[in-house]
Motif scaffolding. Structure first.
Motif, PDB file in Angstrom:
ATOM      1  N   GLY A 141      45.925  36.147  45.178  1.00 31.59           N
ATOM      2  CA  GLY A 141      46.037  35.435  43.915  1.00 31.59           C
ATOM      3  C   GLY A 141      44.729  34.804  43.481  1.00 31.59           C
ATOM      4  O   GLY A 141      43.642  35.292  43.787  1.00 31.59           O
ATOM      5  N   TRP A 142      44.831  33.675  42.778  1.00 29.22           N
ATOM      6  CA  TRP A 142      43.642  33.027  42.226  1.00 29.22           C
ATOM      7  C   TRP A 142      42.682  32.556  43.313  1.00 29.22           C
ATOM      8  O   TRP A 142      41.468  32.492  43.097  1.00 29.22           O
ATOM      9  N   LEU A 143      43.215  32.221  44.510  1.00 29.87           N
ATOM     10  CA  LEU A 143      42.325  31.845  45.606  1.00 29.87           C
ATOM     11  C   LEU A 143      41.393  32.995  45.968  1.00 29.87           C
ATOM     12  O   LEU A 143      40.200  32.796  46.226  1.00 29.87           O
ATOM     13  N   ALA A 144      41.930  34.218  45.985  1.00 30.91           N
ATOM     14  CA  ALA A 144      41.084  35.378  46.251  1.00 30.91           C
ATOM     15  C   ALA A 144      40.043  35.539  45.147  1.00 30.91           C
ATOM     16  O   ALA A 144      38.908  35.967  45.406  1.00 30.91           O
ATOM     17  N   GLY A 145      40.416  35.199  43.921  1.00 32.01           N
ATOM     18  CA  GLY A 145      39.473  35.289  42.813  1.00 32.01           C
ATOM     19  C   GLY A 145      38.266  34.387  42.996  1.00 32.01           C
ATOM     20  O   GLY A 145      37.166  34.710  42.525  1.00 32.01           O
ATOM     21  N   LEU A 146      38.427  33.276  43.701  1.00 29.66           N
ATOM     22  CA  LEU A 146      37.309  32.363  43.920  1.00 29.66           C
ATOM     23  C   LEU A 146      36.251  32.963  44.826  1.00 29.66           C
ATOM     24  O   LEU A 146      35.115  32.474  44.865  1.00 29.66           O
ATOM     25  N   ALA A 163      38.783  44.889  35.621  1.00 25.84           N
ATOM     26  CA  ALA A 163      39.025  45.585  36.881  1.00 25.84           C
ATOM     27  C   ALA A 163      38.892  44.635  38.070  1.00 25.84           C
ATOM     28  O   ALA A 163      39.741  44.617  38.976  1.00 25.84           O
ATOM     29  N   ARG A 164      37.810  43.848  38.082  1.00 24.72           N
ATOM     30  CA  ARG A 164      37.584  42.955  39.221  1.00 24.72           C
ATOM     31  C   ARG A 164      38.612  41.828  39.265  1.00 24.72           C
ATOM     32  O   ARG A 164      39.054  41.416  40.355  1.00 24.72           O
ATOM     33  N   PHE A 165      39.006  41.333  38.115  1.00 27.13           N
ATOM     34  CA  PHE A 165      40.009  40.275  38.063  1.00 27.13           C
ATOM     35  C   PHE A 165      41.342  40.775  38.603  1.00 27.13           C
ATOM     36  O   PHE A 165      41.987  40.121  39.421  1.00 27.13           O
ATOM     37  N   ARG A 166      41.752  41.961  38.163  1.00 27.44           N
ATOM     38  CA  ARG A 166      43.025  42.505  38.630  1.00 27.44           C
ATOM     39  C   ARG A 166      42.987  42.805  40.123  1.00 27.44           C
ATOM     40  O   ARG A 166      43.967  42.573  40.845  1.00 27.44           O
ATOM     41  N   THR A 167      41.862  43.331  40.615  1.00 26.97           N
ATOM     42  CA  THR A 167      41.742  43.624  42.040  1.00 26.97           C
ATOM     43  C   THR A 167      41.828  42.352  42.875  1.00 26.97           C
ATOM     44  O   THR A 167      42.520  42.317  43.899  1.00 26.97           O
ATOM     45  N   ALA A 168      41.139  41.304  42.440  1.00 27.70           N
ATOM     46  CA  ALA A 168      41.098  40.073  43.224  1.00 27.70           C
ATOM     47  C   ALA A 168      42.365  39.240  43.076  1.00 27.70           C
ATOM     48  O   ALA A 168      42.939  38.784  44.070  1.00 27.70           O
ATOM     49  N   VAL A 169      42.800  39.036  41.857  1.00 29.34           N
ATOM     50  CA  VAL A 169      43.886  38.094  41.576  1.00 29.34           C
ATOM     51  C   VAL A 169      45.256  38.761  41.561  1.00 29.34           C
ATOM     52  O   VAL A 169      46.280  38.115  41.786  1.00 29.34           O
ATOM     53  N   GLY A 170      45.285  40.067  41.297  1.00 30.94           N
ATOM     54  CA  GLY A 170      46.553  40.781  41.260  1.00 30.94           C
ATOM     55  C   GLY A 170      47.197  40.813  39.895  1.00 30.94           C
ATOM     56  O   GLY A 170      48.328  41.277  39.747  1.00 30.94           O
ATOM     57  N   ARG A 171      46.496  40.335  38.886  1.00 31.20           N
ATOM     58  CA  ARG A 171      46.968  40.364  37.504  1.00 31.20           C
ATOM     59  C   ARG A 171      45.759  40.320  36.586  1.00 31.20           C
ATOM     60  O   ARG A 171      44.652  40.029  37.033  1.00 31.20           O
ATOM     61  N   GLY A 172      45.966  40.609  35.324  1.00 28.08           N
ATOM     62  CA  GLY A 172      44.868  40.582  34.379  1.00 28.08           C
ATOM     63  C   GLY A 172      44.478  39.164  33.995  1.00 28.08           C
ATOM     64  O   GLY A 172      45.250  38.218  34.180  1.00 28.08           O
ATOM     65  N   PRO A 173      43.272  38.970  33.454  1.00 29.10           N
ATOM     66  CA  PRO A 173      42.816  37.618  33.102  1.00 29.10           C
ATOM     67  C   PRO A 173      43.696  36.921  32.073  1.00 29.10           C
ATOM     68  O   PRO A 173      43.909  35.707  32.165  1.00 29.10           O
ATOM     69  N   LEU A 174      44.230  37.651  31.093  1.00 27.92           N
ATOM     70  CA  LEU A 174      45.061  36.996  30.093  1.00 27.92           C
ATOM     71  C   LEU A 174      46.442  36.646  30.642  1.00 27.92           C
ATOM     72  O   LEU A 174      47.044  35.649  30.230  1.00 27.92           O
ATOM     73  N   ASP A 175      46.938  37.457  31.585  1.00 24.39           N
ATOM     74  CA  ASP A 175      48.184  37.090  32.263  1.00 24.39           C
ATOM     75  C   ASP A 175      47.990  35.792  33.045  1.00 24.39           C
ATOM     76  O   ASP A 175      48.861  34.908  33.046  1.00 24.39           O
ATOM     77  N   TYR A 176      46.851  35.688  33.738  1.00 24.97           N
ATOM     78  CA  TYR A 176      46.576  34.470  34.492  1.00 24.97           C
ATOM     79  C   TYR A 176      46.437  33.280  33.550  1.00 24.97           C
ATOM     80  O   TYR A 176      46.952  32.193  33.828  1.00 24.97           O
ATOM     81  N   LEU A 177      45.747  33.475  32.430  1.00 20.84           N
ATOM     82  CA  LEU A 177      45.586  32.412  31.441  1.00 20.84           C
ATOM     83  C   LEU A 177      46.946  31.899  30.977  1.00 20.84           C
ATOM     84  O   LEU A 177      47.178  30.680  30.918  1.00 20.84           O
TER      85      LEU A 177
END
Length: 325
Positions: free
Chosen positions: A215-220, A258-272
């Motif tokens: 999730g977002w922790l992986a994104g960090l 691509a990198r956001f989905r790989t790291a976080v598991g969802r797209g940036p706007l979904d996370y937003l």
């Protein structure tokens, strides 16, 4: 079962930190929403051949630190025990049964009667005092598992030999000193030390084993994704698009997506969207601000727009969620 010192952790929020810049740290931002509380339980002294069975530690996080000696930690669902040496500490992030022991052949005793009979802040088992542990835990608000705990492995182990673990060891030493001496304002000191310990353990784990978080922790752990996350957390109310987030991260739209989905598991706007809903839910729980004002503050153009997004995520309208919480 345990005699506990309960203190609330006032993690700084964005409006109260005099040292804060105009950039919001996502980890601090999430922790500020979790209504975190800490507790210290009686310590454990053990010797010889011994084993103690513990019931699941509830919905929060349990921690122990080995002050002397060494032992094993077995956690329900894990294939192998974790070897704990002097100076090690660990977090248990799932409500699972666990066992502390000196030898797999030892006959375990239930923790409840041992801690019920604790004297002077210490439960005892086995023969002698080869091993000494202090422990406690953190409890959180209702959204903690979704926001934080489910993104961590079941056990976060911090070996004393890890070079970066010095701050964790210092915090544990100070917590132990405060619980032994009961000096003035010990509760407040312990409160802040526990915050330091929790954050340092999370930092260490992200640095040492980034593949174990999701999730977002992986994104960090990805500098491009982390940059986009900081923008979202700093200005959730802005009308972000993938293109504008990519511009802020100095990469192309396709690269960020691509990198956001790989790291976080969802797209940036979904996370937003998810983060905006978390912010709205937090305001609904803690304030009586009108829904229309909350909608504007978290980035929705109207109360009806927030209603649609909120119900899709939480299965409740904002008004119903406020009543329920």
């Amino acid at each position: 079962m345990f005699r506990m010192l309960l203190v609330r952790l006032r993690v700084p929020v964005r409006f109260s930190s005099p040292w804060k810049t105009d950039r919001v740290d996502p980890l601090e931002d999430v922790l500020s929403l979790l209504d975190t509380r800490s507790y210290l339980s009686d310590g454990l002294i053990a010797g010889g051949t011994w084993a103690v069975d513990f019931e699941p530690p509830g919905a929060g996080v349990k921690f122990n630190a080995v002050r002397r000696g060494h032992c094993l930690l077995e956690v329900e669902g894990l294939d192998a025990p974790v070897e704990l040496a002097e100076g090690d500490c660990y977090l248990l992030t799932r409500p699972r049964k666990f066992r502390l022991l000196s030898d797999p052949a030892a006959v375990p005793k239930p923790a409840h009667p041992l801690f019920a009979a604790a004297a002077d802040g210490w439960a005892r088992t086995g023969t002698g005092d080869d091993v000494e542990l202090i422990g406690g835990g953190f409890s959180f608000g209702t959204r903690a598992r979704t926001l934080l705990l489910d993104n961590l492995p079941p056990v976060v182990h911090v070996p004393a030999a890890t070079p970066q673990a010095a701050t964790v060891r210092w915090a544990v030493d100070r917590i132990d000193t405060e619980r032994r001496t009961h000096r003035l304002a010990a509760g407040l000191v312990t409160e802040h030390l526990a915050v330091i310990m929790l954050i340092e353990i999370l930092r260490l784990h992200l640095d040492r084993d980034p593949a174990s978080v999701t999730g977002w922790l992986a994104g960090l752990t990805d500098p491009v994704v982390a940059s986009a996350l900081r923008e979202i957390h700093t200005h959730p109310e802005r009308p972000w698009t993938v293109a504008t987030l990519a511009g802020a991260a100095a990469v192309s739209r396709s690269t960020l997506a691509a990198r956001f989905r790989t790291a976080v598991g969802r797209g940036p706007l979904d996370y937003l969207t998810t983060w905006r809903i978390e912010l709205a839910a937090n305001r609904l729980r803690r304030t009586d601000a009108p829904v229309a004002v909350i909608a504007r503050d978290v980035g929705y153009g109207s109360e009806s727009a927030l209603n649609v997004a909120f119900k899709r995520t939480m299965n409740l309208t904002p008004a119903a969620y406020r009543r329920a919480n």
